[in-house]
Design a protein around this motif. Structure first.
Motif, PDB file in Angstrom:
ATOM      1  N   GLN A   1       0.829  -1.200   0.000  1.00  0.00           N
ATOM      2  CA  GLN A   1       0.000   0.000   0.000  1.00  0.00           C
ATOM      3  C   GLN A   1       0.873   1.264   0.000  1.00  0.00           C
ATOM      4  O   GLN A   1       0.565   2.223  -0.693  1.00  0.00           O
ATOM      5  CB  GLN A   1      -0.912   0.022   1.248  1.00  0.00           C
ATOM      6  N   ARG A   2       1.953   1.222   0.817  1.00  0.00           N
ATOM      7  CA  ARG A   2       2.844   2.384   0.891  1.00  0.00           C
ATOM      8  C   ARG A   2       3.450   2.693  -0.470  1.00  0.00           C
ATOM      9  O   ARG A   2       3.538   3.847  -0.877  1.00  0.00           O
ATOM     10  CB  ARG A   2       3.973   2.118   1.901  1.00  0.00           C
ATOM     11  N   LYS A   4       2.298   1.879  -3.400  1.00  0.00           N
ATOM     12  CA  LYS A   4       1.231   2.354  -4.281  1.00  0.00           C
ATOM     13  C   LYS A   4       0.982   3.850  -4.078  1.00  0.00           C
ATOM     14  O   LYS A   4       0.950   4.629  -5.024  1.00  0.00           O
ATOM     15  CB  LYS A   4      -0.053   1.557  -4.006  1.00  0.00           C
ATOM     16  N   TYR A   5       0.840   4.256  -2.803  1.00  0.00           N
ATOM     17  CA  TYR A   5       0.549   5.667  -2.517  1.00  0.00           C
ATOM     18  C   TYR A   5       1.759   6.560  -2.783  1.00  0.00           C
ATOM     19  O   TYR A   5       1.617   7.703  -3.217  1.00  0.00           O
ATOM     20  CB  TYR A   5       0.035   5.828  -1.086  1.00  0.00           C
ATOM     21  N   ALA A   6       2.951   6.023  -2.543  1.00  0.00           N
ATOM     22  CA  ALA A   6       4.167   6.787  -2.840  1.00  0.00           C
ATOM     23  C   ALA A   6       4.256   7.068  -4.337  1.00  0.00           C
ATOM     24  O   ALA A   6       4.625   8.173  -4.752  1.00  0.00           O
ATOM     25  CB  ALA A   6       5.407   6.035  -2.373  1.00  0.00           C
ATOM     26  N   ASN A   7       3.904   6.071  -5.165  1.00  0.00           N
ATOM     27  CA  ASN A   7       3.925   6.240  -6.626  1.00  0.00           C
ATOM     28  C   ASN A   7       2.895   7.272  -7.084  1.00  0.00           C
ATOM     29  O   ASN A   7       3.147   8.059  -7.993  1.00  0.00           O
ATOM     30  CB  ASN A   7       3.688   4.906  -7.335  1.00  0.00           C
ATOM     31  N   ILE A   8       1.731   7.267  -6.437  1.00  0.00           N
ATOM     32  CA  ILE A   8       0.689   8.253  -6.765  1.00  0.00           C
ATOM     33  C   ILE A   8       1.181   9.662  -6.435  1.00  0.00           C
ATOM     34  O   ILE A   8       1.030  10.598  -7.221  1.00  0.00           O
ATOM     35  CB  ILE A   8      -0.633   7.943  -6.017  1.00  0.00           C
ATOM     36  N   ILE A   9       1.808   9.805  -5.253  1.00  0.00           N
ATOM     37  CA  ILE A   9       2.343  11.109  -4.833  1.00  0.00           C
ATOM     38  C   ILE A   9       3.431  11.570  -5.801  1.00  0.00           C
ATOM     39  O   ILE A   9       3.456  12.726  -6.223  1.00  0.00           O
ATOM     40  CB  ILE A   9       2.873  11.039  -3.383  1.00  0.00           C
ATOM     41  N   TYR A  11       3.900  10.672  -8.965  1.00  0.00           N
ATOM     42  CA  TYR A  11       3.299  10.987 -10.263  1.00  0.00           C
ATOM     43  C   TYR A  11       2.674  12.386 -10.254  1.00  0.00           C
ATOM     44  O   TYR A  11       2.903  13.202 -11.140  1.00  0.00           O
ATOM     45  CB  TYR A  11       2.244   9.929 -10.609  1.00  0.00           C
ATOM     46  N   ASN A  12       1.884  12.669  -9.205  1.00  0.00           N
ATOM     47  CA  ASN A  12       1.210  13.968  -9.131  1.00  0.00           C
ATOM     48  C   ASN A  12       2.187  15.107  -8.862  1.00  0.00           C
ATOM     49  O   ASN A  12       1.972  16.227  -9.325  1.00  0.00           O
ATOM     50  CB  ASN A  12       0.093  13.926  -8.086  1.00  0.00           C
ATOM     51  N   SER A  13       3.255  14.826  -8.132  1.00  0.00           N
ATOM     52  CA  SER A  13       4.295  15.843  -7.900  1.00  0.00           C
ATOM     53  C   SER A  13       4.951  16.244  -9.210  1.00  0.00           C
ATOM     54  O   SER A  13       5.187  17.424  -9.466  1.00  0.00           O
ATOM     55  CB  SER A  13       5.362  15.320  -6.938  1.00  0.00           C
TER      56      SER A  13
END
Length: 192
Positions: A1-2, A4-9, A11-13
């Motif tokens: 999960q970490r 996954k969320y790190a990749n989302i952050i 990407y959006n950054s």
């Protein structure tokens, strides 16, 4: 999960960083405060650098980038940093809109006064309507996505035109696109 969320952050950054850079450039363009930093350099070396920065993005989609390197070096007078952004934008878009397993072909053709750079993809293509507006400010042509600010190709057009060149797109929906950029060779740029 970490992860996954790190990749989302991450990407959006990257998206926000790109948007901020584009907005800053747009502000400078509007105020006519951008000064070109002209230097003489190898276009082939520059394109190799751009390809190396985009290879990971291409490999994730199993896309091959084929650079048909000319036998002789091609030297231009240009704003190296801003032209690198132009190539990066076009190649990145080609990867984004090309399906897995596709091909991007980059070629260069030299005439007596200019070099013609062609970046062709086997992607999803664009309608004639989209092509006719693709270099306009804030025009994305992709209503189904929030990924594009509609500034990249506008800034690319302004940059290329300021250097005495031109940029053109051809596309067939479902069959891919070709972006053609013409840039004056070294010693042929008009006084700026």
């Amino acid at each position: 999960q970490r992860v996954k969320y790190a990749n989302i952050i991450l990407y959006n950054s990257k998206r926000l960083s790109s948007l901020a850079k584009n907005m800053l450039q747009l502000t400078l363009l509007d105020r006519e405060e951008i000064e070109l930093e002209i230097s003489t350099y190898s276009l082939i070396e520059q394109m190799n650098r751009v390809i190396s920065t985009q290879e990971n993005q291409a490999m994730e989609k199993n896309i091959e980038i084929e650079f048909q390197v000319p036998k002789k070096d091609i030297v231009i007078d240009g704003d190296e940093q801003r032209l690198e952004q132009v190539w990066t934008n076009i190649v990145s878009n080609a990867i984004k809109y090309t399906n897995d397993g596709g091909l991007i072909t980059i070629s260069m053709k030299k005439t007596s006064k200019e070099v013609e750079v062609s970046i062709e993809d086997t992607g999803i293509g664009m309608s004639k309507e989209v092509v006719s507006h693709i270099f306009e400010r804030f025009y994305s042509g992709r209503p189904d996505t929030s990924e594009s600010s509609g500034l990249g190709l506008y800034i690319a057009r302004i940059t290329v035109e300021e250097l005495g060149g031109s940029i053109h797109a051809e596309s067939v929906k479902g069959q891919g696109s070709v972006f053609t950029v013409r840039i004056p060779l070294a010693g042929t740029v008009p006084s700026l």
